[in-house]
Enzyme design. Structure first.
Site, PDB file in Angstrom:
ATOM      1  CB  ILE A 305      -1.465  -9.808   3.273  1.00  0.00           C
ATOM      2  CG1 ILE A 305      -2.833 -10.368   3.633  1.00  0.00           C
ATOM      3  CG2 ILE A 305      -1.061 -10.277   1.872  1.00  0.00           C
ATOM      4  CD1 ILE A 305      -3.951  -9.868   2.732  1.00  0.00           C
ATOM      5  N   GLY A 306       1.210  -8.497   3.953  1.00  0.00           N
ATOM      6  CA  GLY A 306       2.473  -7.973   3.460  1.00  0.00           C
ATOM      7  C   GLY A 306       2.624  -6.506   3.807  1.00  0.00           C
ATOM      8  N   GLY A 311       2.458   1.345   3.254  1.00  0.00           N
ATOM      9  CA  GLY A 311       1.316   0.742   3.901  1.00  0.00           C
ATOM     10  C   GLY A 311       1.518  -0.703   4.284  1.00  0.00           C
ATOM     11  CE  LYS A 327      -1.103   1.045   0.632  1.00  0.00           C
ATOM     12  NZ  LYS A 327      -0.831   1.702  -0.652  1.00  0.00           N
ATOM     13  CG  ASP A 429       3.571   2.403 -10.193  1.00  0.00           C
ATOM     14  OD1 ASP A 429       4.645   2.153 -10.774  1.00  0.00           O
ATOM     15  OD2 ASP A 429       3.413   2.234  -8.973  1.00  0.00           O
TER      16      ASP A 429
END
Length: 618
Positions: A305-306, A311, A327, A429
């Site tokens: 996915i990315g 990660g 992940k 965050d």
């Protein structure tokens, strides 16, 4: 007079004409010159016997490996897997032929073995569209088994076997994208492993022999006709050395076995300790690594996915049909363990429709790949809010009602963290990449790797600064003082991003312009409507939209005392309480001392890319 001058004029014209022709030919020759230096053909100790004795099949394979050394070196220097055009390819084969001919090998073998010069020309149909190393990273992934197996000296049988096996795995991964490109992809894999991965490079005979399959000449001559006594002595010495080496090998195997048992014990102890420390406190489901490998098809490129700073994220389908995002954490230091444990413990306590919940985790460790940690969460098919705000086209898909609901849902999720849990949790965050959207565009706030629990009920926590440039509250960025209003500041930034469609930092004019400064100047001059994204200016009631902008400015005020709690901010957004008059602001947030506070944080903290920012359906 004219008759005498005509020959001179004709001579000058013809001279000029031939000069142009010569220049054109020289330019053409230059543009078709070969970028590969084939001098290694004469210095590399390759086995020439198969090409000196008529054996076309064996010789052609050897010549392909020999040519591959130059092509791999070209990849190392230019990032291009093949040559730019047929003219350059023909020039390279001609240079290669000339070098081979100096070794008493018939030059006509080159056109016989390489009948089609275009086989070395860049072509998107060669191997799943790979042309350069950037394409390779996109198709094969940033991390492949080659990085571990083919990096160092591959002269030994064990090391070479591991490298070849890794190459076959990567080839299978690429072939799963296009089954018709298996043979070409294997050649690309060999070129990449020799050029980019191996530290000695393709011109090293050890690398060429193992990875590119080049047969090397036997350096030991068995012909010694000076007497049988020397042969017998040689046999005696060899026998003695063989026995001595055999003893050393046995001792080495014993030491290696004991060391491996010790290392494996350390790996098992790491996993068991991690499991014992995390699970009792979290109640999270423990996944076996084999379950995650089945769910993600062996973490295949198709499921990729990315990638973030810490990660890589894969889409997976569990045995019960549940679609999840997995992940794999990449850092293996103690700080990574701490953040992983913290995130598992915190997320497992959360049960709210606007906060991303944890399905489970996994920790694995072995001598080949080291420590690996995995988080398993719900798959969010519509990706992150940041992706929807990134372009004009995608922003137009975010209608005013949808933007309103996103703001309210984020506020509700934060209110639960600050006031619905005991002890309260500070996210640390909050940003658009950590706000995920499911299939129905419902919000899930994600990534709790930096979250802190207010265990003592203090007014503030003092901690190391971590987060993302532009979203950090000034008192936190400057002094490390963390409160619930640090999250409120970040939330105010997100509101302004949603309402305006602008980025948190505008650097278009080579200067930092914070979105808060820009929105404040417009509001102060009575031009709040100019904050609205153009695509929603005619969609909603101006009064409600203006209220959202003012709440965003108030939440992102530089002075802590003027910021509302998240609970009061939510009431203001819903119209249950009035918005106080916006207080004046001190010096803009872009002043030097504030900007320097961001630059003092570590690069990894500034560039942290989260799990959630990449969980989008590709």
């Amino acid at each position: 007079m004219g008759n005498h001058q005509f020959p001179s004029f004709l001579f000058l014209f013809l001279s000029f004409f031939f000069t142009l022709i010569s220049s054109s030919i020289a330019a053409s020759s230059s543009s078709s010159s070969c970028p590969i230096d084939f001098s290694y053909v004469q210095t590399t100790p390759w086995d020439k016997s198969g090409c000196q004795i008529p054996d076309k099949g064996h010789c052609c394979v050897t010549l392909l490996s020999l040519f591959g050394m130059g092509l791999s070196q070209h990849l190392r220097e230019s990032s291009m897997f093949q040559l730019p055009n047929s003219n350059v390819s023909s020039a390279c084969l001609s240079d290669f032929q000339a070098k081979v001919a100096t070794l008493a090998i018939q030059p006509n073998l080159i056109p016989t073995c390489f009948e089609n010069p275009n086989q070395f020309v860049a072509n998107e149909s060669s191997c799943v569209g790979i042309i350069n190393t950037q394409d390779w990273t996109e198709k094969a992934g940033p991390i492949t088994p080659l990085q571990t197996a083919c990096k160092g000296d591959v002269a030994g049988l064990t090391q070479c076997s591991s490298c070849v096996e890794a190459g076959q795995k990567v080839t299978s991964q690429l072939s799963s994208i296009d089954p018709n490109s298996t043979s070409k992809c294997f050649y690309f894999t060999c070129l990449y492993a020799a050029a980019i991965v191996n530290e000695f490079g393709p011109l090293d005979p050890r690398t060429a022999s193992c990875i590119l399959g080049l047969p090397l000449a036997n350096s030991v001559s068995a012909k010694d006709s000076k007497g049988s006594s020397k042969n017998n002595l040689l046999k005696l010495v060899i026998g003695f050395l063989g026995g001595f080496i055999g003893v050393l090998v046995v001792l080495g195997l014993i030491i290696w076995y004991k060391k491996r048992r010790k290392v494996n014990a350390l790996h098992r102890e790491y996993v068991s300790n991690f499991r014992a420390s995390v699970l009792p406190n979290s109640g999270a489901k423990w996944f076996d690594l084999s379950e995650l490998e089945r769910a993600t098809n062996g973490f295949s490129q198709r499921n990729f996915i990315g990638q973030g700073t810490f990660g890589v994220v894969y889409k997976g389908v569990l045995a019960d049909g549940t679609v999840v995002a997995v992940k794999q954490m990449q850092d293996s230091d103690s700080q990574g363990d701490e953040e992983f444990s913290n995130e598992v413990e915190i997320i497992s306590k959360i049960r709210h429709r606007n906060l991303l919940s944890l399905r489970g985790c996994c920790v694995s460790s072995d001598h080949l790949q080291g420590k690996r940690r995995y988080l398993v969460c719900d798959f969010m098919s519509n990706g992150s809010l940041s992706e929807h705000l990134s372009t004009v086209h995608s922003r137009k898909q975010l209608s005013w009602p949808l933007r309103k609901n996103i703001v309210l849902d984020v506020a509700k999720g934060l209110a639960y963290l600050h006031h619905g849990l005991k002890p309260a949790i500070f996210h640390r965050d909050i940003k658009s990449t950590n706000i995920l959207l499911d299939q129905e565009m419902k919000v899930k706030v994600a990534d709790f790797g930096l979250a802190k629990q207010n265990l003592g009920g203090q007014s503030h926590l003092t901690t190391r600064v971590a987060g993302t440039h532009g979203y950090l509250a000034p008192e936190y960025a400057l002094y490390g003082q963390l409160t619930e209003k640090s999250d409120v500041y970040s939330f105010g930034i997100v509101i302004l991003e949603i309402m305006s469609g602008r980025k948190v930092l505008d650097t278009s004019n080579s200067s930092y312009i914070l979105i808060t400064d820009w929105a404040w100047m417009l509001a102060k001059s009575g031009k709040v409507e100019e904050v609205f994204d153009e695509s929603i200016r005619e969609e909603g009631p101006k009064g409600v939209m203006e209220r959202f902008v003012l709440v965003g400015i108030l939440c992102a005020h530089v002075m802590v005392a003027f910021r509302p709690t998240i609970a009061d901010a939510l009431k203001m957004l819903e119209g249950d309480i009035d918005i106080p008059k916006l207080p004046d602001r001190p010096m803009p947030l872009g002043h030097e001392s504030f900007r320097s506070s961001f630059s003092s944080s570590t690069a990894s903290e500034r560039s942290r890319t989260t799990f959630s920012s990449s969980i989008s359906l590709v």
